[in-house]
Design a protein around this motif. Structure first.
Motif, PDB file in Angstrom:
ATOM      1  N   GLN A  60       0.851  -1.207  -0.192  1.00 55.20           N
ATOM      2  CA  GLN A  60       0.229   0.302   0.279  1.00 55.20           C
ATOM      3  C   GLN A  60       0.699   1.303   0.062  1.00 55.20           C
ATOM      4  OE1 GLN A  60      -2.552  -0.475   3.222  1.00 55.20           O
ATOM      5  NE2 GLN A  60      -3.182  -2.506   2.302  1.00 55.20           N
ATOM      6  N   ASP A  61       0.369   2.381  -0.290  1.00 56.08           N
ATOM      7  CA  ASP A  61       0.806   3.731  -1.086  1.00 56.08           C
ATOM      8  C   ASP A  61       1.345   4.447   0.735  1.00 56.08           C
ATOM      9  OD1 ASP A  61       0.771   3.119  -3.047  1.00 56.08           O
ATOM     10  OD2 ASP A  61      -0.971   4.625  -3.235  1.00 56.08           O
ATOM     11  N   ARG A  62       0.604   4.452   1.928  1.00 51.52           N
ATOM     12  CA  ARG A  62       0.587   5.014   2.826  1.00 51.52           C
ATOM     13  C   ARG A  62       1.264   4.089   4.214  1.00 51.52           C
ATOM     14  NH1 ARG A  62      -3.972   8.705   5.401  1.00 51.52           N
ATOM     15  NH2 ARG A  62      -2.620   9.845   7.124  1.00 51.52           N
ATOM     16  N   PRO A  63       2.735   4.242   4.400  1.00 54.70           N
ATOM     17  CA  PRO A  63       3.497   3.778   5.215  1.00 54.70           C
ATOM     18  C   PRO A  63       2.555   3.507   6.934  1.00 54.70           C
ATOM     19  CG  PRO A  63       4.362   5.249   4.908  1.00 54.70           C
ATOM     20  CD  PRO A  63       3.508   5.141   3.977  1.00 54.70           C
ATOM     21  N   ARG A  64       2.999   2.729   7.371  1.00 54.41           N
ATOM     22  CA  ARG A  64       1.786   2.848   8.666  1.00 54.41           C
ATOM     23  C   ARG A  64       2.786   2.534   9.848  1.00 54.41           C
ATOM     24  NH1 ARG A  64      -3.577   1.571   8.432  1.00 54.41           N
ATOM     25  NH2 ARG A  64      -4.089   1.455   5.587  1.00 54.41           N
ATOM     26  N   ARG A  65       2.624   1.819  11.022  1.00 54.39           N
ATOM     27  CA  ARG A  65       3.071   1.679  11.696  1.00 54.39           C
ATOM     28  C   ARG A  65       2.138  -0.040  12.454  1.00 54.39           C
ATOM     29  NH1 ARG A  65       4.608   2.741  17.632  1.00 54.39           N
ATOM     30  NH2 ARG A  65       2.608   4.000  18.097  1.00 54.39           N
ATOM     31  N   LEU A  66       2.751  -1.348  12.442  1.00 53.78           N
ATOM     32  CA  LEU A  66       2.533  -3.020  12.666  1.00 53.78           C
ATOM     33  C   LEU A  66       2.893  -2.746  13.821  1.00 53.78           C
ATOM     34  CD1 LEU A  66       0.099  -4.987  11.960  1.00 53.78           C
ATOM     35  CD2 LEU A  66       1.816  -6.038  10.835  1.00 53.78           C
ATOM     36  N   ILE A  67       2.379  -3.491  14.698  1.00 50.22           N
ATOM     37  CA  ILE A  67       3.212  -3.776  15.654  1.00 50.22           C
ATOM     38  C   ILE A  67       2.596  -4.984  16.068  1.00 50.22           C
ATOM     39  CG2 ILE A  67       3.788  -4.232  18.136  1.00 50.22           C
ATOM     40  CD1 ILE A  67       3.425  -0.651  18.061  1.00 50.22           C
ATOM     41  N   GLY A  68       3.376  -6.344  16.390  1.00 52.27           N
ATOM     42  CA  GLY A  68       3.245  -7.727  16.562  1.00 52.27           C
ATOM     43  C   GLY A  68       3.559  -8.273  17.889  1.00 52.27           C
ATOM     44  N   ILE A  69       2.296  -8.575  19.746  1.00 52.47           N
ATOM     45  CA  ILE A  69       2.610  -8.180  20.224  1.00 52.47           C
ATOM     46  C   ILE A  69       2.683  -9.937  20.197  1.00 52.47           C
ATOM     47  CG2 ILE A  69       1.889  -8.530  22.907  1.00 52.47           C
ATOM     48  CD1 ILE A  69       1.812  -5.301  21.335  1.00 52.47           C
ATOM     49  N   ASP A  70       4.066 -10.494  20.344  1.00 57.19           N
ATOM     50  CA  ASP A  70       4.587 -11.924  20.698  1.00 57.19           C
ATOM     51  C   ASP A  70       3.965 -12.734  21.582  1.00 57.19           C
ATOM     52  OD1 ASP A  70       5.941 -13.581  20.029  1.00 57.19           O
ATOM     53  OD2 ASP A  70       7.610 -13.898  22.238  1.00 57.19           O
ATOM     54  N   THR A  71       3.723 -13.703  21.640  1.00 55.12           N
ATOM     55  CA  THR A  71       2.665 -14.173  22.843  1.00 55.12           C
ATOM     56  C   THR A  71       3.502 -15.840  22.904  1.00 55.12           C
ATOM     57  OG1 THR A  71       1.125 -15.512  20.869  1.00 55.12           O
ATOM     58  CG2 THR A  71       0.199 -13.126  21.715  1.00 55.12           C
ATOM     59  N   ALA A  72       4.721 -15.848  21.629  1.00 55.07           N
ATOM     60  CA  ALA A  72       4.635 -17.076  21.913  1.00 55.07           C
ATOM     61  C   ALA A  72       6.564 -17.464  22.732  1.00 55.07           C
ATOM     62  CB  ALA A  72       6.137 -17.238  20.534  1.00 55.07           C
ATOM     63  N   CYS A  73       6.373 -15.995  23.412  1.00 53.96           N
ATOM     64  CA  CYS A  73       7.244 -15.564  24.850  1.00 53.96           C
ATOM     65  C   CYS A  73       9.240 -15.803  23.999  1.00 53.96           C
ATOM     66  CB  CYS A  73       7.236 -16.885  26.130  1.00 53.96           C
ATOM     67  SG  CYS A  73       8.037 -15.907  27.180  1.00 53.96           S
ATOM     68  N   ASN A  74       9.074 -15.727  22.739  1.00 51.59           N
ATOM     69  CA  ASN A  74       9.898 -15.818  22.191  1.00 51.59           C
ATOM     70  C   ASN A  74      10.590 -15.726  20.598  1.00 51.59           C
ATOM     71  OD1 ASN A  74      12.708 -18.022  20.546  1.00 51.59           O
ATOM     72  ND2 ASN A  74      11.564 -19.835  21.106  1.00 51.59           N
ATOM     73  N   GLU A  75      11.105 -14.549  21.072  1.00 54.60           N
ATOM     74  CA  GLU A  75      11.222 -13.110  20.431  1.00 54.60           C
ATOM     75  C   GLU A  75      11.573 -13.512  18.957  1.00 54.60           C
ATOM     76  OE1 GLU A  75      13.168  -9.414  21.856  1.00 54.60           O
ATOM     77  OE2 GLU A  75      12.526  -8.447  19.491  1.00 54.60           O
ATOM     78  N   ALA A  76      12.879 -14.089  19.088  1.00 57.24           N
ATOM     79  CA  ALA A  76      13.996 -14.324  18.157  1.00 57.24           C
ATOM     80  C   ALA A  76      13.038 -15.879  16.588  1.00 57.24           C
ATOM     81  CB  ALA A  76      15.271 -15.117  18.303  1.00 57.24           C
ATOM     82  N   MET A  77      12.184 -16.532  17.389  1.00 52.45           N
ATOM     83  CA  MET A  77      11.647 -17.682  16.736  1.00 52.45           C
ATOM     84  C   MET A  77      10.190 -16.539  16.254  1.00 52.45           C
ATOM     85  SD  MET A  77       9.857 -21.637  18.186  1.00 52.45           S
ATOM     86  CE  MET A  77       9.175 -20.739  18.866  1.00 52.45           C
ATOM     87  N   THR A  78      10.035 -16.018  16.722  1.00 49.87           N
ATOM     88  CA  THR A  78       8.184 -15.298  16.275  1.00 49.87           C
ATOM     89  C   THR A  78       8.850 -14.462  15.460  1.00 49.87           C
ATOM     90  OG1 THR A  78       7.522 -15.578  18.415  1.00 49.87           O
ATOM     91  CG2 THR A  78       6.357 -13.998  16.761  1.00 49.87           C
ATOM     92  N   ARG A  79       9.926 -13.834  15.118  1.00 45.15           N
ATOM     93  CA  ARG A  79      10.211 -12.821  14.245  1.00 45.15           C
ATOM     94  C   ARG A  79      10.714 -13.498  13.231  1.00 45.15           C
ATOM     95  NH1 ARG A  79      12.049  -8.068  15.071  1.00 45.15           N
ATOM     96  NH2 ARG A  79      12.133  -8.005  16.912  1.00 45.15           N
ATOM     97  N   ALA A  80      11.316 -14.700  13.001  1.00 45.51           N
ATOM     98  CA  ALA A  80      12.221 -15.582  12.328  1.00 45.51           C
ATOM     99  C   ALA A  80      10.922 -16.068  11.411  1.00 45.51           C
ATOM    100  CB  ALA A  80      12.779 -17.066  12.256  1.00 45.51           C
ATOM    101  N   ALA A  81       9.659 -16.257  11.704  1.00 47.50           N
ATOM    102  CA  ALA A  81       8.854 -16.950  11.615  1.00 47.50           C
ATOM    103  C   ALA A  81       7.628 -15.745  10.784  1.00 47.50           C
ATOM    104  CB  ALA A  81       7.516 -17.137  12.702  1.00 47.50           C
TER     105      ALA A  81
END
Ligand code: PLP
Length: 334
Positions: free
Chosen positions: A211-232
């Motif tokens: 989309q043209d207009r940028p926005r901030r999309l924030i994912g709240i991790d619920t896996a309690c494993n930031e690296a794994m969630t980010r990779a996925a």
């Protein structure tokens, strides 16, 4: 238009509703709206998996499969939605229900999501433990058993995420949001979503990037494993961008994962989770759960209070379902 290029089996009521959360907005000093993917299907209380499964179900039907096979936690919302889709399409369903979290209550294996899956005729196999995005041997065995019994299984990974078509549902969601923004004449500068196996946020990242207009999309991790969630999430966002033929590339900074609200572990709430659940229920009659949405709501509340979300911002809280697990967690509210 994704529908012109991929087949979709309609399983929900889309677009899902958006509406203002007036009392929470006032309490938090922001203009807060909710997008209700928790009430977007008549299939067994719905939730975010219905949106994804519309595309996977079409693929399963095209391949002539007769049994949906999937995996998740004992109180998985995902496996309950797979059971629902199988029932509605006249397919069989085999679910591996692992112990991703230690919850000390005999009712955990009997009420909530797992009860509903059983009611809808799914076979629930309680074995295995620990959440991970690795391929599970228990799942391979379930697929093998279906084949041995003469069935044709369709394999759906945890959360319908690590699958070629896993990100399509939420890429489509991003377009839906833009149409609803136009209808209501506003723009959500911040979008908050719970994230775990990754295809909800991953699909959104790909969809919003187009989309043209940028926005901030924030994912709240619920896996309690930031690296794994980010990779996925990153993997699925890039794979989905390729699949839909996006010209813009997915940059690392497009994937925002906030690890602060995940509680002590996957499936375990902390005090902030519980008080967010109470606040959503008491002020908006919006029911959230201790595993996913209570955590994303806790993140939203904390960021509004700290000013990380600026006062007056237009914020979209994406509600992905999960309330059918509440009874299984009654002890969290004692
Ligand atoms: N919210 C609810 C209610 C869920 O059931 C799930 C499923 O895992 C999520 C959020 C996270 O979505 P995803 O696994 O696609 O990251």
């Amino acid at each position: 238009d994704l529908e012109a290029r991929f087949s979709r089996t309609p399983l929900g009521f889309f677009p899902s509703p958006v509406h203002p959360l007036k009392r929470l907005s006032k309490a938090l000093g922001i203009n807060l709206w909710a997008k209700r993917d928790d009430v977007s299907s008549g299939l067994a209380f719905g939730g975010n998996k219905v949106r994804k499964l519309e595309w996977l179900a079409a693929d399963a039907i095209a391949q002539g499969c007769d049994t949906l096979v999937s995996i998740g936690n004992i109180q998985s919302n995902h496996t309950r939605q797979v059971a629902a889709v199988a029932a509605a399409l006249g397919m069989k369903c085999r679910l591996v229900q692992e112990e991703w979290t230690k919850w000390d209550d005999p009712a955990y294996e009997q009420v909530g999501n797992i009860l509903l899956s059983r009611l809808m005729g799914a076979t629930t196999v309680l074995e295995g433990e620990g959440y991970s995005t690795e391929l599970k041997e228990t799942w391979q065995r379930a697929l093998e058993e279906v084949r041995r019994e003469g069935g044709k299984p369709y394999a759906i990974p945890a959360g319908a995420s690590d699958h070629r078509l896993g990100g399509l549902g939420y890429a489509n969601f991003a377009d839906e949001v833009v149409r609803q923004e136009a209808e209501h004449e506003l723009f959500f500068d911040t979008v908050i979503t719970a994230t775990c196996t990754g295809s909800t946020q991953g699909g959104m990242v790909a969809g919003f990037r187009g989309q043209d207009r940028p926005r901030r999309l924030i994912g709240i991790d619920t896996a309690c494993n930031e690296a794994m969630t980010r990779a996925a999430v990153t993997k699925i966002a890039r794979q989905t961008a390729d699949l839909i033929g996006l010209s813009a590339e997915i940059r690392d900074e497009d994937v925002i994962i906030d690890p602060r609200f995940a509680g002590p572990d996957y499936g375990l709430p902390d005090e902030a989770t519980i008080s967010a659940i109470r606040m959503g229920a008491e002020m908006e009659a919006m029911l959230t759960d201790p595993v996913y949405e209570g955590k994303s709501l806790a993140g939203l509340i904390a960021m509004a209070r700290s000013g990380e979300i600026a006062p007056g911002s237009n914020v979209l809280y994406v509600h992905l379902g999960g309330a059918p697990a509440l009874d299984a967690y009654h002890r969290a509210f004692e």
